[in-house]
Structures are given as structure tokens and as C-alpha cells.
Design an enzyme around this catalytic site. Structure first.
Site, PDB file in Angstrom:
ATOM      1  N   CYS A   1      -2.873   1.683   6.490  1.00 12.66           N
ATOM      2  CA  CYS A   1      -2.644   0.404   8.051  1.00 12.66           C
ATOM      3  C   CYS A   1      -3.604   1.803   8.894  1.00 12.66           C
ATOM      4  CB  CYS A   1      -1.202   0.149   8.122  1.00 12.66           C
ATOM      5  SG  CYS A   1      -0.154   2.281   8.029  1.00 12.66           S
TER       6      CYS A   1
ATOM      7  N   GLU B   1     -10.711  -5.644   9.401  1.00 13.66           N
ATOM      8  CA  GLU B   1     -10.028  -4.388   9.158  1.00 13.66           C
ATOM      9  C   GLU B   1     -10.369  -4.174   7.735  1.00 13.66           C
ATOM     10  OE1 GLU B   1      -5.818  -5.074   7.578  1.00 13.66           O
ATOM     11  OE2 GLU B   1      -5.536  -2.707   7.982  1.00 13.66           O
TER      12      GLU B   1
ATOM     13  N   ASN C   1       0.717  -1.318   0.186  1.00 15.66           N
ATOM     14  CA  ASN C   1      -0.537  -0.031  -0.077  1.00 15.66           C
ATOM     15  C   ASN C   1       1.086   1.432   0.017  1.00 15.66           C
ATOM     16  OD1 ASN C   1       0.677  -0.633   2.590  1.00 15.66           O
ATOM     17  ND2 ASN C   1      -0.798   0.297   3.700  1.00 15.66           N
TER      18      ASN C   1
ATOM     19  N   PRO D   1       9.650  -6.723  -1.562  1.00 20.10           N
ATOM     20  CA  PRO D   1       8.018  -6.335  -1.438  1.00 20.10           C
ATOM     21  C   PRO D   1       7.041  -7.231  -1.764  1.00 20.10           C
ATOM     22  CG  PRO D   1       9.980  -6.117  -3.275  1.00 20.10           C
ATOM     23  CD  PRO D   1      10.253  -7.368  -3.529  1.00 20.10           C
ATOM     24  N   SER D   2       6.014  -6.499  -2.182  1.00 20.02           N
ATOM     25  CA  SER D   2       4.399  -8.230  -1.813  1.00 20.02           C
ATOM     26  C   SER D   2       4.742  -7.728  -3.767  1.00 20.02           C
ATOM     27  CB  SER D   2       3.129  -6.050  -1.440  1.00 20.02           C
ATOM     28  OG  SER D   2       2.080  -7.388  -2.452  1.00 20.02           O
ATOM     29  N   GLU D   3       4.013  -8.877  -3.834  1.00 16.84           N
ATOM     30  CA  GLU D   3       4.224  -9.328  -5.182  1.00 16.84           C
ATOM     31  C   GLU D   3       3.389  -8.270  -6.383  1.00 16.84           C
ATOM     32  OE1 GLU D   3       1.477 -12.578  -4.380  1.00 16.84           O
ATOM     33  OE2 GLU D   3       1.120 -12.788  -6.398  1.00 16.84           O
TER      34      GLU D   3
ATOM     35  N   GLU E   1       4.553  -4.574  11.759  1.00 14.18           N
ATOM     36  CA  GLU E   1       3.640  -3.213  11.838  1.00 14.18           C
ATOM     37  C   GLU E   1       2.014  -4.072  11.330  1.00 14.18           C
ATOM     38  OE1 GLU E   1       7.231  -0.010  11.853  1.00 14.18           O
ATOM     39  OE2 GLU E   1       5.503  -0.222  10.342  1.00 14.18           O
TER      40      GLU E   1
HETATM   41  P1  NDP Z   1      -0.077  -9.231   3.522  1.00 14.65           P
HETATM   42  O1  NDP Z   1       0.145  -9.670   4.775  1.00 14.65           O
HETATM   43  O2  NDP Z   1      -0.569  -9.897   2.402  1.00 14.65           O
HETATM   44  O3  NDP Z   1       1.243  -9.434   2.649  1.00 14.65           O
HETATM   45  C1  NDP Z   1       2.627  -8.532   3.023  1.00 14.65           C
HETATM   46  C2  NDP Z   1       3.994  -9.428   2.807  1.00 14.65           C
HETATM   47  O4  NDP Z   1       3.491 -10.573   3.529  1.00 14.65           O
HETATM   48  C3  NDP Z   1       3.445  -9.216   1.931  1.00 14.65           C
HETATM   49  O5  NDP Z   1       5.096  -9.206   0.737  1.00 14.65           O
HETATM   50  C4  NDP Z   1       3.335 -10.672   1.245  1.00 14.65           C
HETATM   51  O6  NDP Z   1       3.602 -11.379  -0.232  1.00 14.65           O
HETATM   52  C5  NDP Z   1       4.263 -11.706   2.115  1.00 14.65           C
HETATM   53  N1  NDP Z   1       3.879 -12.746   2.566  1.00 14.65           N
HETATM   54  C6  NDP Z   1       2.594 -12.948   2.639  1.00 14.65           C
HETATM   55  N2  NDP Z   1       2.349 -14.472   2.873  1.00 14.65           N
HETATM   56  C7  NDP Z   1       3.728 -15.073   3.198  1.00 14.65           C
HETATM   57  C8  NDP Z   1       3.817 -15.906   4.454  1.00 14.65           C
HETATM   58  N3  NDP Z   1       3.732 -17.164   4.284  1.00 14.65           N
HETATM   59  N4  NDP Z   1       4.934 -16.223   5.051  1.00 14.65           N
HETATM   60  C9  NDP Z   1       6.081 -15.012   4.828  1.00 14.65           C
HETATM   61  N5  NDP Z   1       5.887 -13.479   3.842  1.00 14.65           N
HETATM   62  C10 NDP Z   1       4.785 -13.771   3.241  1.00 14.65           C
HETATM   63  O7  NDP Z   1      -0.289  -7.543   3.654  1.00 14.65           O
HETATM   64  P2  NDP Z   1      -0.778  -6.438   2.343  1.00 14.65           P
HETATM   65  O8  NDP Z   1       0.713  -6.399   1.703  1.00 14.65           O
HETATM   66  O9  NDP Z   1      -1.859  -7.212   1.643  1.00 14.65           O
HETATM   67  O10 NDP Z   1      -1.011  -5.491   2.976  1.00 14.65           O
HETATM   68  C11 NDP Z   1      -1.880  -4.331   4.265  1.00 14.65           C
HETATM   69  C12 NDP Z   1      -2.088  -5.091   5.399  1.00 14.65           C
HETATM   70  O11 NDP Z   1      -0.362  -4.013   6.154  1.00 14.65           O
HETATM   71  C13 NDP Z   1      -3.153  -4.503   5.813  1.00 14.65           C
HETATM   72  O12 NDP Z   1      -3.141  -4.833   6.774  1.00 14.65           O
HETATM   73  C14 NDP Z   1      -1.963  -3.040   6.363  1.00 14.65           C
HETATM   74  O13 NDP Z   1      -2.836  -2.280   8.014  1.00 14.65           O
HETATM   75  C15 NDP Z   1      -1.370  -3.911   6.981  1.00 14.65           C
HETATM   76  N6  NDP Z   1      -0.170  -2.478   6.905  1.00 14.65           N
HETATM   77  C16 NDP Z   1       0.218  -2.634   8.178  1.00 14.65           C
HETATM   78  C17 NDP Z   1       1.631  -0.545   8.120  1.00 14.65           C
HETATM   79  C18 NDP Z   1       1.497  -0.031   9.867  1.00 14.65           C
HETATM   80  O14 NDP Z   1       2.615   0.396   9.683  1.00 14.65           O
HETATM   81  N7  NDP Z   1       1.138  -1.077  10.662  1.00 14.65           N
HETATM   82  C19 NDP Z   1       1.944  -0.131   7.305  1.00 14.65           C
HETATM   83  C20 NDP Z   1       1.377  -0.488   6.020  1.00 14.65           C
HETATM   84  C21 NDP Z   1       0.328  -1.865   5.412  1.00 14.65           C
HETATM   85  P3  NDP Z   1       2.825 -11.327  -1.641  1.00 14.65           P
HETATM   86  O15 NDP Z   1       2.141  -9.713  -1.425  1.00 14.65           O
HETATM   87  O16 NDP Z   1       3.513 -11.405  -2.377  1.00 14.65           O
HETATM   88  O17 NDP Z   1       1.843 -12.382  -1.122  1.00 14.65           O
END
Ligand code: NDP
Length: 459
Positions: free
Chosen positions: A265, A362, A135, A159-161, A231
Site C-alpha cells: 500500500c 494506483e 498483500n 482473509p482475502s481469498e 485502510e
Molecule cells: P480488495 O479491495 O480487492 O479486497 C480487500 C478485501 O475485501 C478482500 O478480503 C476481498 O475479498 C474483500 N471484498 C471484496 N469485495 C467485497 C465486498 N463487496 N464486500 C466486502 N468485502 C469485499 O483489495 P486487495 O485484497 O486486492 O488489496 C490490495 C489493495 O489494498 C490495494 O489498493 C492496497 O493499496 C490496499 N492496501 C492498503 C493498506 C493500508 O494499510 N492502507 C495495506 C495493504 C493493502 P477477496 O479478495 O476474497 O475478493
């Protein structure tokens, strides 16, 4: 190598195919980072700072191009992509200006008679995994990789995919700025790449993402006895008191709830309004939301673009159906838009309560519920009625009243007459399901350093 497909969420067109890492390539990247880290830690701090300043200059020089790449892959309106890149500059400045002090040796006791000195020094953790969300790839990434690199760590950055292209640009700019290729290393792929990264013997894991994935990351790190920071998400509340300026509060909170289509977030996700101003506030709030321009994220005047991830549309539809079934009043929006792309109409409900998913889970989208409250005590009780605790805010001209309320709220950050705000000078942390540990502020530099205790007795 497998190919990762990058899809534009506004058009559903494939914009790129990028080679993804495998378990074997991730293992290799880890080994190279492990070998490269000691030399980076021994590089004089001034040189590491220079590299980060060059990185900053590259962001400034390429800002428009980087903003377009980000908008194309996550659907963020272009003006908000530019804002994100501008905001990162201030974060880099903060870390560059404070890293020297945060990492300085400190003599905490010295007694000539006893010939004893006690000192604390700081060493980098070593090789860290930085698993990031889509995000705000520049914002949330820089909270971790900037201080981590400045303090002498090597970073395996996943990075996220959904933000892969931005992640690759970040890597390219670091390497062109003098950070060695094996010291900042993008790891490309989906969740399975993140999981494979956690199988490497890294020295710390810094994760930004959802609570559900955070639990898996914590479990993987816990069993290895390595530092873990999470986070995670939020369900951030705002309370509008009876003495608030209704129009100003409605405009400010609508922005805090709908900016980046609610995919922050710290987006405002729950709203409590004192009964004496409930009706005019709801009216002003809905008017503000109806004024938001929804459209092509590449247009300068678009305020709400598509959601980055298509499956989130189903989550929002479910929350809408649940709220309606339980008696909430739909004031605007409530459905996906009939156009190509992951668009959901900006949605506002009144007459909500805590039996509804909308007020408990959320949402991470352009949707919010407004609940009426009788007094400050009821507002405090409802604001705290959540597993999350990232941010919370109060709108009132009365600072004492605001501070009295906010002192009772369980959350990492609290706001008076503002919301959806992050400052590099203040620690960013969460309570409960919102996470463990912190980033930003000088604490957020020291978190990448291991304090070493020196007991020194001269003869
Ligand atoms: P996800 O939890 O879906 O993904 C976060 C990261 O983890 C991505 O890079 C993802 O890869 C990776 N991932 C997925 N599965 C695994 C696994 N089993 N083991 C290790 N890594 C894995 O979150 P989002 O990217 O959808 O982000 C949104 C969320 O992030 C919301 O809940 C938001 O509130 C939170 N957020 C919190 C912040 C804070 O500061 N507290 C700031 C920004 C966001 P991939 O995407 O490639 O699947």
C-alpha cells in the site's frame, strides 16, 4: 459447502481446494462469536496477553513453514515472506506492552468540595469484522486482530481469498494458543463472503483493501451506524532534492518501489527529481532496478516474483500503453515476461506527466514513472495532485528543508530519507481515498475500545 481454489501465481498450479463459507455459515459464525465475546472480555487481561504471547511463539516456531505457505499462495519472494513474519513479532510486542495503559481507567476531574468525579473507562466494541488484503496478510491482519483480541473483542476475520491458507493458519495458531474458536473466527471465501459478513449486526468493520471495495464497505457500514475503518490504497510520491546523495537515494527508493513487486500500500509509485540531478539520478535508478533478480519466489535470492493476481497484468499493460501514447520514455521493462506465472518485467518510465494513468492511478505492480521538477514548490504541487494520501517522502541532507516540504503534504505518513516504512509506534492512516481511521500506535489500540464517560457525584 462450495470449494475455493487456491492457485500458485508463480506456476498457475492449483495448490489447494478449501471449503468456503456460505451466507448461512457466516450467520452461524456471527451468532457464536456474539455469544462468546462477553466471556472473552471478562477474561483477565493477563490471560489474553498470555494467549497472544503463545501465538507469537508459534509464529517463531513455524516461521519457515508459514513463509512457504504464504509464498505459495501470493507469490511473495520467500525472503520477503520471512521478513513479514519477523516484522509481526515486533508488532505483537508493541501491542502487548501498551494495551494495559491504553485501556486503563482515567480520572480526569475530581473535586472534593463539589463531591464530583469524572472518569473515562474503556469497553471493547464487541464483535468486529476484519476484512483483509492479500498483500501482507500477517502484517495488515495483525494491525487489527492483535489489538482487537487484546482489548476483549471477538473477531470475524475474512482473509482475502488469495491469502486463504495463511488466514487459516492464523486461526489455527490462535486456537492452539488459547483464543477460543468462537472468539477468533476465519470467514472463508471471496468478495461475496465479505459482503455477507457485512450483513451481520457486527459492532465495527475494519477493512484493508482497495478504494473501490472500501466505498462498498463504507456504504454497508454507514447505513448500519457502526464504526468503520478503511485502510485503502495509495499513489505515494517521493521527491529527490538537488542536494541529495544520488546513488543512495536511487538504491533506497528503488527498493521502496519494487519490494514485493510493488504490491505494498505504501510502495513508492511516483517519483519527482530536481532537474539539476535528474539525468544521473535516472541512470542510477534504472541500474538499481536492472539489478533486481526476478524469478521463482521460492528461491532465497529472488527479489521480484509474480504478481499475486493475474488481472493486474492487464492494468499494468494499460498503464504502459497509455504512458507511451502520451510521450513517456520507456527505460526498462514494459511488458509481461514470457514465462508461466503472473510475471511483469520491472518497468521504469521517464518524461512522464500527470496526464498519464501511470501517475494518477494506483499501479500496485513493479512499475514507476520519474518526472523532472524545477523546484520545491513544483514538487509539493505535484505530490499533492492526487486523490490519495497515504505516505510521501523527501530525500535531502537538509532536515529543515525536508520538514518544510513535508508539512505541506496531505498524507497520513511522511518520510525523510526513507520510504515504504511502517512502525508499530506510529499511527498508520490515510487522507482522502487512502482511508478513514487508523491502526498502530496507542491510538490503534484505543480504536478497538469504546470510551465511556462517568459523571460521579457522592452524597
Ligand atoms: P480488495 O479491495 O480487492 O479486497 C480487500 C478485501 O475485501 C478482500 O478480503 C476481498 O475479498 C474483500 N471484498 C471484496 N469485495 C467485497 C465486498 N463487496 N464486500 C466486502 N468485502 C469485499 O483489495 P486487495 O485484497 O486486492 O488489496 C490490495 C489493495 O489494498 C490495494 O489498493 C492496497 O493499496 C490496499 N492496501 C492498503 C493498506 C493500508 O494499510 N492502507 C495495506 C495493504 C493493502 P477477496 O479478495 O476474497 O475478493
Amino acid at each position: 459447502m462450495p470449494l475455493l481454489k487456491i492457485v500458485n501465481p508463480a506456476t498457475h498450479a492449483v495448490v489447494a481446494r478449501v471449503p468456503a463459507d456460505t451466507a448461512a455459515s457466516i450467520r452461524k459464525k456471527y451468532q457464536l462469536a456474539r455469544a462468546a465475546q462477553p466471556a472473552w472480555a471478562q477474561t483477565p487481561l493477563a490471560q489474553r496477553i498470555d494467549a497472544l504471547i503463545r501465538f507469537r511463539e508459534k509464529i517463531v516456531a513455524r516461521r519457515e513453514e508459514l513463509a512457504k505457505i504464504l509464498t505459495r499462495e501470493v507469490g511473495k519472494p520467500i525472503a520477503q515472506s520471512r521478513n513479514e513474519l519477523n516484522g509481526v513479532l515486533g508488532r505483537i510486542d508493541f501491542f502487548v506492552n501498551h494495551v494495559s495503559k491504553a485501556g486503563r481507567d482515567e480520572v480526569v476531574f475530581a473535586d472534593r468540595g463539589e463531591k464530583l468525579e469524572e472518569k473515562i473507562s474503556h469497553e471493547p466494541l464487541g464483535v468486529i469484522a476484519n476484512i483483509s488484503a492479500w498483500n501482507y496478510p500477517y502484517f495488515v491482519g495483525s494491525n487489527v486482530f492483535v489489538p482487537a483480541l487484546l482489548t476483549g473483542n471477538a473477531v470475524l476475520y475474512k482473509p482475502s481469498e488469495f491469502a486463504t491458507l495463511s488466514g487459516l493458519e492464523i486461526g489455527r495458531m490462535f486456537h492452539q494458543s488459547g483464543v477460543p474458536e468462537d472468539v477468533f473466527v476465519p470467514v472463508i471465501g471471496g468478495g461475496e463472503a465479505g459482503a455477507a459478513l457485512l450483513k451481520q449486526p457486527v459492532d465495527g468493520v475494519f477493512f484493508t483493501g482497495s478504494y473501490a471495495t472500501g466505498r462498498k464497505v463504507a456504504a454497508a457500514a454507514g447505513i448500519r451506524m457502526i464504526k468503520v475503518q478503511l485502510e485503502l490504497g495509495g499513489k505515494d510520491p517521493i521527491y529527490v532534492c538537488d542536494d541529495a546523495d544520488v546513488e543512495a537515494a536511487a538504491a533506497g527508493i528503488a527498493d521502496g518501489a519494487f519490494y514485493n513487486a510493488g504490491q505494498s500500500c505504501c510502495a513508492v509509485e511516483r517519483l519527482y527529481v530536481h532537474e539539476s540531478i535528474y539525468v544521473p539520478f535516472v541512470e542510477a535508478f534504472v541500474a538499481a532496478v536492472r539489478g533486481f533478480k526476478v524469478g521463482d519466489p521460492m528461491h532465497d535470492d529472488t527479489y521480484i516474483g509474480p504478481l499475486a493476481r493475474k488481472p493486474q497484468l492487464a492494468v499494468l499493460k494499460r498503464q504502459v500503453a497509455d504512458a507511451r501514447k502520451k510521450g513517456a520514455r520507456l527505460l526498462t521493462g514494459g511488458r509481461p515476461l514470457a514465462r508461466t506465472g503472473n510475471y511483469f518485467a520491472p518497468t521504469v518510465f521517464s518524461d512522464v506527466n500527470h496526464q498519464m494513468e501511470l501517475m494518477r492511478e494506483e499501479s500496485f505492480g513493479p512499475i514507476i514513472g520519474i518526472q523532472q521538477v524545477k523546484n520545491d514548490a513544483e514538487a509539493v504541487r505535484l505530490m499533492n495532485d492526487t486523490e490519495y494520501g497515504l505516505t510521501a517522502g523527501v530525500y535531502t541532507p537538509d532536515r529543515k528543508r525536508a520538514e518544510a516540504i513535508l508539512a505541506q503534504i496531505k498524507s497520513g505518513s511522511v518520510y525523510w530519507n526513507c520510504c515504504d516504512r511502517v512502525s508499530p509506534r506510529l499511527p498508520w492512516s490515510g487522507v482522502g481515498h487512502s482511508g478513514i481511521g487508523l491502526t498502530l500506535s496507542t491510538y490503534g489500540i484505543q480504536t478497538f475500545l469504546r470510551p465511556k464517560a462517568w459523571h460521579l457525584r457522592s452524597l
